[in-house]
Design an enzyme around this catalytic site. Structure first.
Site, PDB file in Angstrom:
ATOM      1  N   ARG A 175     -75.251 -63.701  32.089  1.00  0.00           N
ATOM      2  CA  ARG A 175     -74.016 -64.434  32.349  1.00  0.00           C
ATOM      3  C   ARG A 175     -73.444 -64.148  33.743  1.00  0.00           C
ATOM      4  O   ARG A 175     -72.497 -64.784  34.173  1.00  0.00           O
ATOM      5  CB  ARG A 175     -72.979 -64.186  31.255  1.00  0.00           C
ATOM      6  N   ARG A 179     -75.864 -66.061  43.595  1.00  0.00           N
ATOM      7  CA  ARG A 179     -75.679 -67.278  44.395  1.00  0.00           C
ATOM      8  C   ARG A 179     -76.202 -67.090  45.811  1.00  0.00           C
ATOM      9  O   ARG A 179     -75.909 -66.071  46.444  1.00  0.00           O
ATOM     10  CB  ARG A 179     -74.195 -67.657  44.447  1.00  0.00           C
ATOM     11  N   ARG A 258     -68.460 -51.160  21.155  1.00  0.00           N
ATOM     12  CA  ARG A 258     -68.118 -50.367  22.306  1.00  0.00           C
ATOM     13  C   ARG A 258     -66.607 -50.501  22.508  1.00  0.00           C
ATOM     14  O   ARG A 258     -66.037 -51.572  22.265  1.00  0.00           O
ATOM     15  CB  ARG A 258     -68.844 -50.968  23.524  1.00  0.00           C
ATOM     16  N   ARG A 289     -64.445 -49.429  36.411  1.00  0.00           N
ATOM     17  CA  ARG A 289     -63.674 -50.263  37.350  1.00  0.00           C
ATOM     18  C   ARG A 289     -62.209 -49.884  37.332  1.00  0.00           C
ATOM     19  O   ARG A 289     -61.747 -49.200  36.407  1.00  0.00           O
ATOM     20  CB  ARG A 289     -63.867 -51.740  37.042  1.00  0.00           C
ATOM     21  N   GLU A 312     -60.953 -47.825  33.874  1.00  0.00           N
ATOM     22  CA  GLU A 312     -61.606 -48.118  32.592  1.00  0.00           C
ATOM     23  C   GLU A 312     -62.807 -47.219  32.374  1.00  0.00           C
ATOM     24  O   GLU A 312     -63.691 -47.130  33.225  1.00  0.00           O
ATOM     25  CB  GLU A 312     -62.068 -49.579  32.554  1.00  0.00           C
ATOM     26  N   TYR A 360     -69.231 -61.507  20.665  1.00  0.00           N
ATOM     27  CA  TYR A 360     -68.317 -61.513  21.808  1.00  0.00           C
ATOM     28  C   TYR A 360     -67.884 -62.950  22.047  1.00  0.00           C
ATOM     29  O   TYR A 360     -68.714 -63.820  22.279  1.00  0.00           O
ATOM     30  CB  TYR A 360     -68.958 -60.935  23.083  1.00  0.00           C
ATOM     31  N   ASP A 362     -65.219 -65.284  24.376  1.00  0.00           N
ATOM     32  CA  ASP A 362     -64.124 -65.449  25.320  1.00  0.00           C
ATOM     33  C   ASP A 362     -63.000 -66.218  24.627  1.00  0.00           C
ATOM     34  O   ASP A 362     -63.229 -66.863  23.601  1.00  0.00           O
ATOM     35  CB  ASP A 362     -64.606 -66.224  26.553  1.00  0.00           C
TER      36      ASP A 362
HETATM   37  P1  FAD Z   1     -58.536 -60.759  18.173  1.00  0.00           P
HETATM   38  O1  FAD Z   1     -57.781 -61.126  19.388  1.00  0.00           O
HETATM   39  O2  FAD Z   1     -59.264 -59.472  18.142  1.00  0.00           O
HETATM   40  O3  FAD Z   1     -57.528 -60.802  16.942  1.00  0.00           O
HETATM   41  C1  FAD Z   1     -57.811 -60.262  15.680  1.00  0.00           C
HETATM   42  C2  FAD Z   1     -56.505 -59.776  15.073  1.00  0.00           C
HETATM   43  O4  FAD Z   1     -56.729 -59.418  13.699  1.00  0.00           O
HETATM   44  C3  FAD Z   1     -55.953 -58.541  15.761  1.00  0.00           C
HETATM   45  O5  FAD Z   1     -54.623 -58.772  16.166  1.00  0.00           O
HETATM   46  C4  FAD Z   1     -56.048 -57.455  14.680  1.00  0.00           C
HETATM   47  O6  FAD Z   1     -55.008 -56.497  14.766  1.00  0.00           O
HETATM   48  C5  FAD Z   1     -55.938 -58.285  13.412  1.00  0.00           C
HETATM   49  N1  FAD Z   1     -56.487 -57.611  12.235  1.00  0.00           N
HETATM   50  C6  FAD Z   1     -57.683 -56.986  12.120  1.00  0.00           C
HETATM   51  N2  FAD Z   1     -57.826 -56.442  10.883  1.00  0.00           N
HETATM   52  C7  FAD Z   1     -56.702 -56.743  10.189  1.00  0.00           C
HETATM   53  C8  FAD Z   1     -56.257 -56.457   8.886  1.00  0.00           C
HETATM   54  N3  FAD Z   1     -57.001 -55.734   8.029  1.00  0.00           N
HETATM   55  N4  FAD Z   1     -55.041 -56.905   8.490  1.00  0.00           N
HETATM   56  C9  FAD Z   1     -54.258 -57.625   9.343  1.00  0.00           C
HETATM   57  N5  FAD Z   1     -54.643 -57.924  10.618  1.00  0.00           N
HETATM   58  C10 FAD Z   1     -55.840 -57.492  11.043  1.00  0.00           C
HETATM   59  N6  FAD Z   1     -61.659 -63.437  26.966  1.00  0.00           N
HETATM   60  C11 FAD Z   1     -61.545 -64.276  28.028  1.00  0.00           C
HETATM   61  O7  FAD Z   1     -61.569 -65.483  27.853  1.00  0.00           O
HETATM   62  N7  FAD Z   1     -61.373 -63.771  29.296  1.00  0.00           N
HETATM   63  C12 FAD Z   1     -61.312 -62.437  29.548  1.00  0.00           C
HETATM   64  O8  FAD Z   1     -61.154 -62.021  30.710  1.00  0.00           O
HETATM   65  C13 FAD Z   1     -61.449 -61.535  28.442  1.00  0.00           C
HETATM   66  N8  FAD Z   1     -61.418 -60.207  28.640  1.00  0.00           N
HETATM   67  C14 FAD Z   1     -61.559 -59.376  27.576  1.00  0.00           C
HETATM   68  C15 FAD Z   1     -61.516 -58.004  27.795  1.00  0.00           C
HETATM   69  C16 FAD Z   1     -61.656 -57.129  26.736  1.00  0.00           C
HETATM   70  C17 FAD Z   1     -61.621 -55.634  26.977  1.00  0.00           C
HETATM   71  C18 FAD Z   1     -61.851 -57.633  25.420  1.00  0.00           C
HETATM   72  C19 FAD Z   1     -62.035 -56.720  24.262  1.00  0.00           C
HETATM   73  C20 FAD Z   1     -61.884 -58.998  25.206  1.00  0.00           C
HETATM   74  C21 FAD Z   1     -61.737 -59.885  26.267  1.00  0.00           C
HETATM   75  N9  FAD Z   1     -61.741 -61.264  26.068  1.00  0.00           N
HETATM   76  C22 FAD Z   1     -61.620 -62.106  27.146  1.00  0.00           C
HETATM   77  C23 FAD Z   1     -61.937 -61.841  24.718  1.00  0.00           C
HETATM   78  C24 FAD Z   1     -60.633 -62.149  23.966  1.00  0.00           C
HETATM   79  O9  FAD Z   1     -59.918 -60.958  23.732  1.00  0.00           O
HETATM   80  C25 FAD Z   1     -61.012 -62.848  22.648  1.00  0.00           C
HETATM   81  O10 FAD Z   1     -61.573 -64.094  22.920  1.00  0.00           O
HETATM   82  C26 FAD Z   1     -59.867 -63.067  21.701  1.00  0.00           C
HETATM   83  O11 FAD Z   1     -59.184 -61.881  21.480  1.00  0.00           O
HETATM   84  C27 FAD Z   1     -60.429 -63.591  20.413  1.00  0.00           C
HETATM   85  O12 FAD Z   1     -59.432 -63.770  19.472  1.00  0.00           O
HETATM   86  P2  FAD Z   1     -59.690 -63.459  17.939  1.00  0.00           P
HETATM   87  O13 FAD Z   1     -58.602 -64.132  17.200  1.00  0.00           O
HETATM   88  O14 FAD Z   1     -61.078 -63.784  17.564  1.00  0.00           O
HETATM   89  O15 FAD Z   1     -59.620 -61.868  17.815  1.00  0.00           O
HETATM   90  N1  UDP Z   2     -72.658 -55.774  35.734  1.00  0.00           N
HETATM   91  C1  UDP Z   2     -73.152 -54.848  36.626  1.00  0.00           C
HETATM   92  N2  UDP Z   2     -72.434 -54.564  37.762  1.00  0.00           N
HETATM   93  C2  UDP Z   2     -71.245 -55.152  38.025  1.00  0.00           C
HETATM   94  C3  UDP Z   2     -70.733 -56.095  37.108  1.00  0.00           C
HETATM   95  C4  UDP Z   2     -71.464 -56.384  35.961  1.00  0.00           C
HETATM   96  O1  UDP Z   2     -74.207 -54.269  36.400  1.00  0.00           O
HETATM   97  O2  UDP Z   2     -70.635 -54.846  39.075  1.00  0.00           O
HETATM   98  C5  UDP Z   2     -73.466 -56.053  34.513  1.00  0.00           C
HETATM   99  C6  UDP Z   2     -73.133 -55.092  33.365  1.00  0.00           C
HETATM  100  O3  UDP Z   2     -74.326 -54.866  32.635  1.00  0.00           O
HETATM  101  C7  UDP Z   2     -72.149 -55.885  32.529  1.00  0.00           C
HETATM  102  C8  UDP Z   2     -72.706 -57.304  32.686  1.00  0.00           C
HETATM  103  O4  UDP Z   2     -73.195 -57.353  34.036  1.00  0.00           O
HETATM  104  O5  UDP Z   2     -72.140 -55.464  31.197  1.00  0.00           O
HETATM  105  C9  UDP Z   2     -71.681 -58.410  32.457  1.00  0.00           C
HETATM  106  O6  UDP Z   2     -70.606 -58.247  33.356  1.00  0.00           O
HETATM  107  P1  UDP Z   2     -69.129 -58.755  33.007  1.00  0.00           P
HETATM  108  O7  UDP Z   2     -68.225 -58.448  34.130  1.00  0.00           O
HETATM  109  O8  UDP Z   2     -69.230 -60.162  32.521  1.00  0.00           O
HETATM  110  O9  UDP Z   2     -68.849 -57.777  31.793  1.00  0.00           O
HETATM  111  P2  UDP Z   2     -67.541 -57.445  30.995  1.00  0.00           P
HETATM  112  O10 UDP Z   2     -66.541 -56.945  31.953  1.00  0.00           O
HETATM  113  O11 UDP Z   2     -67.139 -58.706  30.292  1.00  0.00           O
HETATM  114  O12 UDP Z   2     -68.065 -56.389  30.108  1.00  0.00           O
END
Ligand code: FAD
Ligand code: UDP
Length: 396
Positions: A175, A179, A258, A289, A312, A360, A362
């Site tokens: 992903r 470029r 993770r 990062r 992080e 996973y 988004d």
């Molecule tokens: P969640 O947001 O996880 O919601 C699930 C909810 O269920 C939570 O509030 C939890 O508390 C609740 N729950 C769980 N168990 C119970 C229970 N037993 N009883 C009651 N409630 C419960 N997406 C992007 O598009 N761009 C990004 O840059 C991006 N960055 C991310 C970075 C990180 C570190 C992470 C982890 C995710 C990232 N995402 C990003 C993904 C984004 O967070 C998800 O797409 C989104 O959260 C999905 O929504 P969801 O409803 O599936 O789950």
């Molecule tokens: N990655 C890397 N170096 C970087 C950025 C990303 O090796 O500087 C690799 C790494 O394996 C990572 C994957 O590319 O898990 C996807 O990167 P992205 O930024 O999409 O990961 P996220 O932050 O969503 O975990």
């Protein structure tokens, strides 16, 4: 309130189903949320010291090429024109990411044209010519050649996944684009931006309907409160977005995740790193990062002389940790298939979202899949009495 449907979890999957049910079908919706706030992992809040918006569960950048999702989300918020760019520090020198002609020319101290750079990388990737790369190590080398792979991918990936890249699936870096021009946008999507008034305003707008009742600090598995699994399942349609393995009492084993530890620091400078995300490519630095959230909103008036940063640290999640990225090991895949079979038997429960499907997703994907589940399963059930959760469609 007598509810028509119960939704467990208030992340974007649950919010989207709730919004559609209340606004499109006029249903009464009860939402249960374990945490003390709604929004799932997209939740953000103002840092009390600086007023800077902090994404509590990791930086969230909205991007999509899905016209339907873009139109849908714009009903609840407008978006800024923020364009995500990432830089990476390798041996004390800063390079643009993802790897582009700027990265290549800086790394080789050259002025290659696109064709010259392509020829060079093809030669450096030649050791794997004709092979189908199965693991991340081989995939990385075949995409960008060994020198760039070893500088920017190998050690970063090792820190992020705590696994030798030879044992990781090739798909993880597929992903990340490569470029042969100077475009260093992180995402390729048509639409991109941050919610103008923040994630919380967006999330609140989705549930702004008196027919949606939300109970926070309410765990679906806690039988000391009335809205629990034993009391509800079979009596009312349930949308479940919590962890799939938890729903079945981990009967097929725990699915592995993770997590990230965030180390937050306040600094007495206006601008610490000049950009929102700086990756650290080398193994000597044990964080992956640094995020500086003030740069997500350059249009806002944030205070001078202070900023906040988050380092992080990535590691395997234990039971009490926030599950962030599914690891998807062979054992996980086996357990997941068994859980999917069990989920098919739960005819009154729709499993959705990233935890409920162990994927996973988004934000735009969580919202997109919720819109599809609403159209194909939820609405036909309430309109025409069709089965609530036809699992082949929902979970496969
Ligand atoms: P969640 O947001 O996880 O919601 C699930 C909810 O269920 C939570 O509030 C939890 O508390 C609740 N729950 C769980 N168990 C119970 C229970 N037993 N009883 C009651 N409630 C419960 N997406 C992007 O598009 N761009 C990004 O840059 C991006 N960055 C991310 C970075 C990180 C570190 C992470 C982890 C995710 C990232 N995402 C990003 C993904 C984004 O967070 C998800 O797409 C989104 O959260 C999905 O929504 P969801 O409803 O599936 O789950
Ligand atoms: N990655 C890397 N170096 C970087 C950025 C990303 O090796 O500087 C690799 C790494 O394996 C990572 C994957 O590319 O898990 C996807 O990167 P992205 O930024 O999409 O990961 P996220 O932050 O969503 O975990």
């Amino acid at each position: 309130m007598e509810a028509d449907i119960v939704i467990v979890g208030t992340g974007f999957f649950g919010l989207t189903i709730a919004e559609r049910c209340a606004n499109e079908l006029g249903l009464k919706v009860l939402m249960l949320e374990k945490r003390n706030h709604i929004g799932g992992n997209a939740y953000s809040e103002a840092d009390p010291e600086t007023g800077i918006e902090i994404h509590k569960y990791g930086a969230h950048l909205f991007h999509t090429s899905n016209e339907k999702v873009w139109k849908y989300v714009n009903q609840f918020t407008s978006f800024t024109n923020y364009v995500h760019k990432v830089y990476t520090n390798h041996k004390g020198e800063v390079f643009p990411m993802p790897i582009n002609l700027g990265t290549i020319n800086q790394f080789f101290r050259a002025a290659y044209t696109p064709d010259e750079a392509k020829a060079l990388i093809a030669e450096q990737a030649g050791e794997l010519a004709g092979k189908d790369p199965e693991n991340l190590n081989d995939k990385g080398i075949s995409l960008i050649g060994r020198p760039l792979y070893e500088a920017f991918i190998k050690e970063y990936t090792g820190k992020q996944w705590q696994t030798d890249p030879k044992n990781l699936p090739a798909s993880i870096i597929s992903r990340l684009p490569v470029r042969y021009n100077y475009d260093n946008r992180y995402f390729n999507d048509t639409y991109e931006g941050l919610p103008t008034n923040g994630y919380t305003a967006w999330i609140n707008a989705m549930v702004d309907n008196p027919n949606i009742e939300i109970k926070t600090e309410t765990d679906f598995f806690d039988e000391s409160q009335p809205y629990n699994k034993a009391a509800l399942v079979g009596k009312i349609p349930v949308v479940y977005t919590g962890p799939l393995d938890r729903y079945f009492d981990y009967s097929e084993g725990k699915l592995s995740w993770r997590t990230i530890d965030f180390e937050t620091e306040h600094l007495e400078v206006t601008d610490f790193q000049g950009t929102s995300v700086m990756n650290y490519a080398d193994a000597e630095i044990n964080y992956t990062r640094i995020i500086e959230p003030r740069h997500f909103h350059p249009e806002r008036e944030y205070p001078e002389g202070k900023t906040v940063i988050m380092r992080e640290f990535s590691r395997f999640a234990n039971e009490d940790d926030e599950p962030y990225y599914p690891i998807n090991s062979d054992d996980d895949r086996t357990a997941l298939l068994a859980y999917r079979e069990k989920a098919k038997q739960e005819t009154d429960v729709l499993f959705g979202g990233r935890l409920g499907t162990y994927q996973y997703l988004d934000m735009h994907m969580a919202i997109g899949s919720a819109l599809t589940a609403f159209e194909n399963l939820v609405a036909p059930h309430f309109r025409d009495g069709a089965p609530f959760a036809a699992k082949e469609k929902a979970n496969d």
